[in-house]
Design a protein around this motif. Sequence first.
Motif, mmCIF file in Angstrom:
data_model
loop_
_atom_site.group_PDB
_atom_site.id
_atom_site.type_symbol
_atom_site.label_atom_id
_atom_site.label_comp_id
_atom_site.label_asym_id
_atom_site.label_seq_id
_atom_site.Cartn_x
_atom_site.Cartn_y
_atom_site.Cartn_z
ATOM 1 N N ASN A 213 -2.967 -1.376 6.596
ATOM 2 C CA ASN A 213 -4.114 -2.263 6.779
ATOM 3 C C ASN A 213 -4.534 -2.410 8.239
ATOM 4 O O ASN A 213 -5.705 -2.306 8.575
ATOM 5 N N ASP A 214 -3.599 -2.643 9.119
ATOM 6 C CA ASP A 214 -3.917 -2.909 10.526
ATOM 7 C C ASP A 214 -3.924 -1.669 11.404
ATOM 8 O O ASP A 214 -4.200 -1.766 12.591
ATOM 9 N N ASN B 4 -7.359 7.653 -0.020
ATOM 10 C CA ASN B 4 -6.581 7.174 -1.160
ATOM 11 C C ASN B 4 -6.259 8.345 -2.088
ATOM 12 O O ASN B 4 -7.150 9.116 -2.457
ATOM 13 N N LYS C 141 4.367 -4.969 6.361
ATOM 14 C CA LYS C 141 3.182 -4.963 7.213
ATOM 15 C C LYS C 141 3.569 -4.555 8.629
ATOM 16 O O LYS C 141 2.953 -3.671 9.229
ATOM 17 N N TYR D 130 -0.989 -0.565 1.119
ATOM 18 C CA TYR D 130 -2.035 -1.317 1.821
ATOM 19 C C TYR D 130 -1.462 -2.212 2.915
ATOM 20 O O TYR D 130 -1.990 -2.257 4.024
ATOM 21 N N ASP D 131 -0.369 -2.898 2.619
ATOM 22 C CA ASP D 131 0.219 -3.789 3.618
ATOM 23 C C ASP D 131 0.705 -3.025 4.851
ATOM 24 O O ASP D 131 0.708 -3.557 5.955
ATOM 25 N N ILE E 171 -3.201 3.833 -1.601
ATOM 26 C CA ILE E 171 -3.495 2.579 -0.896
ATOM 27 C C ILE E 171 -2.980 1.358 -1.652
ATOM 28 O O ILE E 171 -2.533 0.396 -1.025
#
Length: 184
Positions: free
Chosen positions: A82-83, A95, A28, A78-79, A74
């Motif tokens: 995400n932000d 995607n 992340k 995703y991690d 994705i």
Amino acid sequence: MKLNIYKISHPILQTLIDNLNKREQSYKHIGFLFIYEIFRKYIEIEKIYIKQVRNIKLIHVINKNKKYFILTNISHTYDMINDIITILPEVHIINVNYQSTNKIEESLKNLRIDVDISKILIIEKITNKDQTIDLIKYLEKKKNLHSKNINIGCIISNEETLNKIGNNYPALKVYTTKIIYKNK
């Protein structure tokens, strides 16, 4: 191989990479910093001056005439991504299903890219398969993009895959933090 490889060596990123096996949460933070470092070169900021009664206020805004695309699977990244919307709300995350060439085509059939105003970044955690090459082939043949307009960002790169990409697309730019060399 004439591939342009940029090793991002930001100290915080390197610390997170070194501890990657110890903590799952790392991707992340790595992804966030990694994408920030890559886009730092491409984001165009415009200055707007607002005249007020007693002074002038300066505001920095992202150039709305440019388009930024992240192409990724994705479910695998995703991690990492995400932000990213918090710092780059203008980025379009698309995607991509890498299962086959037909799936790649299906994923991107509605994607409209104007080469003059678009920046393309393919994001992966680890490049170690030919799926990236299939995606680049599709973008060149079906979307009329030149490889010099495509960038790849992968946390860990496999030397063999980089060699294949370099042999086929020498103008491509690859951003990575670590290259894994095949045992000889």
